[in-house]
Write an enzyme that holds these catalytic residues in place. Structure first.
Site, PDB file in Angstrom:
ATOM      1  CE  LYS A  83     -19.530   9.729   1.554  1.00 23.47           C
ATOM      2  NZ  LYS A  83     -18.243   9.851   2.292  1.00 23.47           N
ATOM      3  N   GLY A 105     -12.047   1.714   5.020  1.00 28.60           N
ATOM      4  CA  GLY A 105     -11.042   2.715   4.696  1.00 28.60           C
ATOM      5  C   GLY A 105     -11.496   4.104   5.093  1.00 28.60           C
ATOM      6  CE1 TYR A 120      -3.034  -3.029   0.304  1.00 33.28           C
ATOM      7  CE2 TYR A 120      -3.362  -2.560   2.626  1.00 33.28           C
ATOM      8  CZ  TYR A 120      -3.622  -3.330   1.513  1.00 33.28           C
ATOM      9  OH  TYR A 120      -4.478  -4.397   1.615  1.00 33.28           O
TER      10      TYR A 120
END
Length: 324
Positions: free
Chosen positions: A227, A290, A57
């Site tokens: 969203k 997240g 990551y």
């Protein structure tokens, strides 16, 4: 919500755990360091004391920011979950299994004993700690025998460098092979309202063998927050431009519209409702969420503070039949 034991181990983790993939920036269109560190700190301050990361990551950046964010905190009050086995720096010398390119960099699955030990030392340095609570194989490596990888994990437990061992993206048969060498705490796998394939074989196996399941992508990388349907703009390098295309977006929007009244009745967001549903599914120990800033982190943590009734769960599950 009370902490949960991970499998047969003594490791207790928060049912909602901060997933630190996006803050690394790789494949997510970059990151804002200050916002990322604020998200980590806000998560911990609001009861999400477990953090799941990986060297991959941000090519080390996610782990480095976690190490920075934890400065001055009681290490025993936070649970660090990280991984190994995705190599991007060429240190595998051509060995292992080519996986894909991330932001133009070739990624290899490589889980040899020597590589496991090497990666752990690097993670400990980036995280600024002397132990890892849960170390997980990131993806199966077909070029390395399972027992070789598991022997490395057992050695690291004996050395005190890791407390517990886990895997990611393992099948039931791979778990069966791995347990001959080491006691696994968990298997981290994809699971969401839109992706419930593990319920057929993997969940029954893990329940029978007392192995925890850590669910990743429970909100389908933001799709189930709703969203996306209000502001669908994603940066050009954001992998979700292609990822969302696997789903019938009209069906997803229709489903979200139907369960929104449940969220409204409990005065919670769709994202919180989705997280709560996932936390309450049989066999699921941990749900990764997240957060790229403090506001998102606090919102995720608030999903710990309410429950869905049996009737509400049944209603949601009934609406989910649209995807069958």
């Amino acid at each position: 919500m009370a902490m949960r034991n991970l499998g047969k181990t003594d490791l207790k983790v928060s049912p909602i755990t901060l997933g630190a993939f996006a803050i690394g920036g790789t494949m997510w269109g970059g990151n804002e360091k200050n916002d990322s560190i604020a998200a980590i700190r806000a998560s911990i301050d609001n009861g999400v004391t477990s953090i799941d990361t990986a060297p991959f990551y941000g090519f080390g950046l996610s782990e480095e920011m976690i190490g920075e964010a934890l400065k001055g905190r009681d290490r025993s009050s936070v649970q660090i979950l990280t991984k190994f086995g995705l190599v991007w720096d060429g240190s595998n010398n051509g060995k292992g299994e080519y996986f894909f390119d991330a932001d133009g960099t070739p990624i290899y699955k490589y889980a040899s004993k020597a590589n496991v030990i090497k990666e752990v030392e690097e993670s400990l340095q980036r995280l600024k700690t002397d132990y890892i609570d849960l170390l997980q194989l990131h993806w199966p490596d077909s070029t390395t025998p399972i027992d070789e990888t598991m022997e490395a994990l057992e050695l690291l437990i004996q050395q005190g460098k890791i407390k517990t061992a886990g895997v990611s993206n393992y099948s039931a048969s791979q778990l069966e092979e791995a347990k001959k060498t080491v006691t696994l705490a968990s298997n981290q796998v994809a699971y969401s309202m839109l992706n419930r394939t593990i319920e057929k074989e993997l969940v029954p196996y893990t329940l029978e063998n007392n192995i925890g399941i850590i669910a990743y992508s429970p909100m389908e990388r933001g799709l189930l927050t709703g969203k996306y349907f209000k502001d669908g703009k994603l940066s050009e390098s954001d992998h979700r431009n292609g990822y969302f295309g696997q789903y019938d977006l009209e069906k997803v929007k229709s489903f979200l519209d139907k369960i929104t009244p449940i969220a409204d009745s409990k005065n919670v967001t769709l994202a919180q409702l989705v997280l709560r549903w996932t936390v309450q599914q049989p066999g699921i120990t941990v749900v990764l969420a997240g957060a790229r800033n403090a506001e998102q982190a606090v919102s995720n943590a608030q999903a710990l503070h309410f429950e869905l009734t049996a009737d509400e769960l049944n209603l949601i599950n009934q609406e989910l039949t649209i995807f069958i």
